[in-house]
Structure formats: structure tokens, C-alpha cells
Scaffold this motif. Sequence first.
Motif, PDB file in Angstrom:
ATOM      1  N   PRO A   1      -5.934  -1.356  10.367  1.00  0.00           N
ATOM      2  CA  PRO A   1      -6.247  -3.078  10.952  1.00  0.00           C
ATOM      3  C   PRO A   1      -5.948  -4.675   9.770  1.00  0.00           C
ATOM      4  O   PRO A   1      -5.792  -4.953  10.428  1.00  0.00           O
ATOM      5  N   LEU A   2      -5.970  -4.448   8.717  1.00  0.00           N
ATOM      6  CA  LEU A   2      -5.912  -5.236   7.517  1.00  0.00           C
ATOM      7  C   LEU A   2      -4.461  -5.343   7.525  1.00  0.00           C
ATOM      8  O   LEU A   2      -2.957  -4.986   7.644  1.00  0.00           O
ATOM      9  N   PRO A   3      -4.335  -7.056   7.169  1.00  0.00           N
ATOM     10  CA  PRO A   3      -3.221  -7.511   7.155  1.00  0.00           C
ATOM     11  C   PRO A   3      -2.273  -7.285   5.405  1.00  0.00           C
ATOM     12  O   PRO A   3      -3.041  -6.912   5.002  1.00  0.00           O
ATOM     13  N   ASP A   4      -1.278  -8.152   5.939  1.00  0.00           N
ATOM     14  CA  ASP A   4      -0.755  -6.908   4.307  1.00  0.00           C
ATOM     15  C   ASP A   4      -0.861  -7.899   3.208  1.00  0.00           C
ATOM     16  O   ASP A   4      -1.454  -7.238   1.628  1.00  0.00           O
ATOM     17  N   SER A   5      -1.357  -9.333   3.312  1.00  0.00           N
ATOM     18  CA  SER A   5      -2.343  -9.986   2.285  1.00  0.00           C
ATOM     19  C   SER A   5      -3.554  -9.377   2.104  1.00  0.00           C
ATOM     20  O   SER A   5      -3.619  -9.689   0.733  1.00  0.00           O
ATOM     21  N   ALA A   6      -4.369  -8.588   2.656  1.00  0.00           N
ATOM     22  CA  ALA A   6      -4.960  -7.664   1.620  1.00  0.00           C
ATOM     23  C   ALA A   6      -5.257  -6.995   1.050  1.00  0.00           C
ATOM     24  O   ALA A   6      -5.565  -6.637  -0.437  1.00  0.00           O
ATOM     25  N   LEU A   7      -3.923  -6.287   0.505  1.00  0.00           N
ATOM     26  CA  LEU A   7      -3.258  -5.800  -0.260  1.00  0.00           C
ATOM     27  C   LEU A   7      -2.590  -5.919  -1.245  1.00  0.00           C
ATOM     28  O   LEU A   7      -2.899  -5.712  -2.496  1.00  0.00           O
ATOM     29  N   TRP A   8      -2.022  -6.616  -0.891  1.00  0.00           N
ATOM     30  CA  TRP A   8      -1.395  -8.235  -1.627  1.00  0.00           C
ATOM     31  C   TRP A   8      -2.520  -8.672  -2.937  1.00  0.00           C
ATOM     32  O   TRP A   8      -2.037  -8.713  -3.807  1.00  0.00           O
ATOM     33  N   ASP A   9      -3.140  -9.113  -1.949  1.00  0.00           N
ATOM     34  CA  ASP A   9      -4.379  -9.503  -3.274  1.00  0.00           C
ATOM     35  C   ASP A   9      -5.140  -8.547  -3.648  1.00  0.00           C
ATOM     36  O   ASP A   9      -5.210  -9.161  -5.049  1.00  0.00           O
ATOM     37  N   ALA A  10      -5.270  -7.336  -3.518  1.00  0.00           N
ATOM     38  CA  ALA A  10      -5.485  -6.451  -4.524  1.00  0.00           C
ATOM     39  C   ALA A  10      -4.995  -6.068  -5.654  1.00  0.00           C
ATOM     40  O   ALA A  10      -5.603  -5.257  -6.570  1.00  0.00           O
ATOM     41  N   GLY A  11      -3.797  -6.682  -5.766  1.00  0.00           N
ATOM     42  CA  GLY A  11      -3.296  -6.392  -6.435  1.00  0.00           C
ATOM     43  C   GLY A  11      -1.818  -5.334  -6.533  1.00  0.00           C
ATOM     44  O   GLY A  11      -0.955  -5.102  -7.477  1.00  0.00           O
ATOM     45  N   ALA A  12      -1.156  -5.286  -4.583  1.00  0.00           N
ATOM     46  CA  ALA A  12      -0.206  -4.070  -4.965  1.00  0.00           C
ATOM     47  C   ALA A  12       0.831  -4.398  -5.821  1.00  0.00           C
ATOM     48  O   ALA A  12       1.523  -5.436  -5.237  1.00  0.00           O
ATOM     49  N   ASP A  13       2.365  -3.357  -6.076  1.00  0.00           N
ATOM     50  CA  ASP A  13       3.102  -3.705  -7.144  1.00  0.00           C
ATOM     51  C   ASP A  13       4.535  -3.932  -5.809  1.00  0.00           C
ATOM     52  O   ASP A  13       5.106  -4.272  -6.241  1.00  0.00           O
ATOM     53  N   VAL A  14       4.386  -3.046  -4.900  1.00  0.00           N
ATOM     54  CA  VAL A  14       4.560  -3.016  -3.739  1.00  0.00           C
ATOM     55  C   VAL A  14       4.081  -3.356  -1.916  1.00  0.00           C
ATOM     56  O   VAL A  14       2.939  -2.441  -2.009  1.00  0.00           O
ATOM     57  N   VAL A  15       4.465  -3.612  -1.136  1.00  0.00           N
ATOM     58  CA  VAL A  15       3.329  -3.557  -0.188  1.00  0.00           C
ATOM     59  C   VAL A  15       4.354  -2.815   1.348  1.00  0.00           C
ATOM     60  O   VAL A  15       5.166  -3.340   2.032  1.00  0.00           O
ATOM     61  N   LEU A  16       4.274  -1.607   1.825  1.00  0.00           N
ATOM     62  CA  LEU A  16       4.920  -0.887   2.501  1.00  0.00           C
ATOM     63  C   LEU A  16       4.241  -0.665   3.875  1.00  0.00           C
ATOM     64  O   LEU A  16       2.612  -1.342   4.287  1.00  0.00           O
ATOM     65  N   ALA A  17       4.748  -0.297   5.346  1.00  0.00           N
ATOM     66  CA  ALA A  17       4.484  -0.110   6.558  1.00  0.00           C
ATOM     67  C   ALA A  17       3.839   0.890   6.783  1.00  0.00           C
ATOM     68  O   ALA A  17       3.092   1.318   7.327  1.00  0.00           O
ATOM     69  N   ASN A  18       4.593   2.073   6.126  1.00  0.00           N
ATOM     70  CA  ASN A  18       3.997   3.815   6.625  1.00  0.00           C
ATOM     71  C   ASN A  18       4.647   3.897   5.877  1.00  0.00           C
ATOM     72  O   ASN A  18       5.476   4.154   4.719  1.00  0.00           O
ATOM     73  N   LEU A  19       4.763   5.724   5.487  1.00  0.00           N
ATOM     74  CA  LEU A  19       5.087   6.739   5.127  1.00  0.00           C
ATOM     75  C   LEU A  19       6.429   6.997   4.894  1.00  0.00           C
ATOM     76  O   LEU A  19       7.382   7.160   3.927  1.00  0.00           O
ATOM     77  N   LYS A  20       7.364   6.591   6.363  1.00  0.00           N
ATOM     78  CA  LYS A  20       8.331   6.478   6.394  1.00  0.00           C
ATOM     79  C   LYS A  20       9.067   5.438   5.511  1.00  0.00           C
ATOM     80  O   LYS A  20      10.269   5.890   4.562  1.00  0.00           O
ATOM     81  N   GLU A  21       8.247   4.127   5.064  1.00  0.00           N
ATOM     82  CA  GLU A  21       8.977   3.650   4.150  1.00  0.00           C
ATOM     83  C   GLU A  21       8.358   4.287   2.886  1.00  0.00           C
ATOM     84  O   GLU A  21       9.770   3.307   1.910  1.00  0.00           O
ATOM     85  N   VAL A  22       7.488   4.675   2.593  1.00  0.00           N
ATOM     86  CA  VAL A  22       7.396   4.821   1.693  1.00  0.00           C
ATOM     87  C   VAL A  22       9.173   6.121   0.262  1.00  0.00           C
ATOM     88  O   VAL A  22       9.396   5.849  -0.517  1.00  0.00           O
ATOM     89  N   CYS A  23       9.145   6.568   1.889  1.00  0.00           N
ATOM     90  CA  CYS A  23      10.522   7.971   2.134  1.00  0.00           C
ATOM     91  C   CYS A  23      11.700   7.037   1.365  1.00  0.00           C
ATOM     92  O   CYS A  23      12.172   7.543   0.083  1.00  0.00           O
ATOM     93  N   GLU A  24      11.495   5.861   2.146  1.00  0.00           N
ATOM     94  CA  GLU A  24      13.297   5.816   1.917  1.00  0.00           C
ATOM     95  C   GLU A  24      12.864   4.619   0.847  1.00  0.00           C
ATOM     96  O   GLU A  24      14.419   4.581   0.051  1.00  0.00           O
ATOM     97  N   PHE A  25      11.474   3.865   0.309  1.00  0.00           N
ATOM     98  CA  PHE A  25      11.137   3.127  -0.731  1.00  0.00           C
ATOM     99  C   PHE A  25      11.883   4.636  -2.114  1.00  0.00           C
ATOM    100  O   PHE A  25      12.713   4.163  -3.213  1.00  0.00           O
ATOM    101  N   MET A  26      11.455   5.600  -2.063  1.00  0.00           N
ATOM    102  CA  MET A  26      11.684   6.516  -3.426  1.00  0.00           C
ATOM    103  C   MET A  26      12.801   7.652  -3.184  1.00  0.00           C
ATOM    104  O   MET A  26      13.744   8.020  -4.115  1.00  0.00           O
ATOM    105  N   SER A  27      13.179   7.779  -1.890  1.00  0.00           N
ATOM    106  CA  SER A  27      14.505   8.881  -1.670  1.00  0.00           C
ATOM    107  C   SER A  27      15.376   8.340  -0.318  1.00  0.00           C
ATOM    108  O   SER A  27      15.401   7.946   0.189  1.00  0.00           O
ATOM    109  N   LEU A  28      16.235   8.645  -0.769  1.00  0.00           N
ATOM    110  CA  LEU A  28      17.544   8.438   0.534  1.00  0.00           C
ATOM    111  C   LEU A  28      18.300   9.696   0.820  1.00  0.00           C
ATOM    112  O   LEU A  28      18.670  10.715  -0.059  1.00  0.00           O
TER     113      LEU A  28
END
Length: 257
Positions: free
Chosen positions: A230-257
Motif C-alpha cells: 500500500p505504500l506510494p512509489d515515492s517511499a521506495l524511490w526515497d529509500a534509494g531504489a535504482d528502479v521502481v516497478l509495479a509487480n513481478l510481471k514488470e520485473v519479468c519484462e524489465f529483465m527479459s522479453l
Amino acid sequence: MEIQPNPQLLSRDYNSENLPSGKLEGVIKRYLERTGFREFCPKAVLFDMDGVLMDSMPNHAIAWQRSMASFGINMSKDDAYATEGARGVDTIKRMVKAQQGRDIDEAEAQMMYDEKTRQFGMLPKPQIMDFALQLQETIHHAGLQICIVTGSGQRPLINRLLEEFPRVTRERLVTAYDVKNGKPLPDPYLAGMKKCNVEPWETIVVENAPLGVMSGVASNALTIAVNTGPLPDSALWDAGADVVLANLKEVCEFMSL
């Protein structure tokens, strides 16, 4: 769904002088600038468990609220999500100090955590996150190692992870009982790198919680945040994430096609 490895992320080495333009390359370029490393050569992916591989955080929030109430501690759902990733005994020590003004030892904190574990075990079994198994298969077939780094001490959930995730092994598993200093300090992810015999510039971290992201970033791994809570994306960006994605499907697409 079959997902083929994308050599752009999983099978290439990158250095700070030959990065082409694009979203993926932009993330890597910023990572190299952040860390001061000259190259990024992924060899291992380190996953958090709760909220990344298992949809278990709603159950954890309920178990935290019920168990802490029995000890006179007021812990809200927001508190549960805000402290996600830390060792449970550390969270309890901080809550007791803040609300009751006393310091408790490891044994008392563990006793309270055992009640939290009991409450968690009474709830319905959490589901595996969508695309979690497919993502790990993609990573495995690309030749990268997989390690789990969790602040959890929930042994039944950890055992289930070992049973239901074919690419997860006990030899590449870091839990709350394996480190003295938990997230947000880098120790858990550094322990995961040691188990995989890799360096930070050879490591990808996949996290969902601010404290976990801070730990991954502090370890100098490339840190992907997936916002499944439930946290906003900004909480993860503020923690220093190199990239913020919505779910594991997006992680799959980010890593592989």
C-alpha cells in the motif's frame, strides 16, 4: 507463460563507457554513477520473500496487530508495512522501547515474536506472487544464481518456499537467524552475496519494502523495487531504489522479453 532471457540484462557485461541509451541502460548508468563502479556484470539475483515471492504481507500485518496487542503494544497495519524487512525481534524491541519505555533482551523479544509466529500460522496460507516462479525460471536459464534474503523468522513459510520454489535451495537462503544486524543495514544482502560468491557489481536485489531497499542499496547491489503493497512509489524511490516497478510481471519484462 514462457519468458525468454533478455541478453541485454542477464547475459551482458556493462561498463561506464559503452552504455547505449534506453530505459534499461539508463538504470544501469545511474547505478554505476551511484556506486562508482566501472562495470555491472550480473551473476546473481537476491530476492526478498514477503511481498516479493509470497503475498504474505496482509497476513503479517494481522498477525503483528493481534500478537502485539496481547502484550499491550499498539501496532497498526501501517506500522507492519513500515517495518517490513527488519528482523522481527528488532521491530519488537523498538516498539516496546517507544511505547513502554523499557529495554528488553533478545529472549523476551523472541518470546513475543513466537506469539506473532503462532498468530501468523492460524491465518489462511498466503499465495505465491504472480510471475514469481516464471521470473526465477528465466533467471535460472540465463545462468544466474538465485538467493533468498529475508528478515523473516517464520519457519513454516520459509519451509514452504523451499518446497514450492524449485530454484530455491537452503544453501542460498539468508533468514533473520543468519545475521545479527538486519535490514536496513547491508548485512543480509552481503551475506547473500557471500553465499553466491559474488561481488556487489555482480548482484541484483529485488525488494518491495523501504527498509529492504535501503539494505540492498547499502550493499551496493543494483536494487529493483517492486511495489506490491500500500505504500506510494515515492517511499521506495526515497529509500534509494535504482528502479521502481509495479509487480513481478514488470520485473519479468524489465529483465527479459
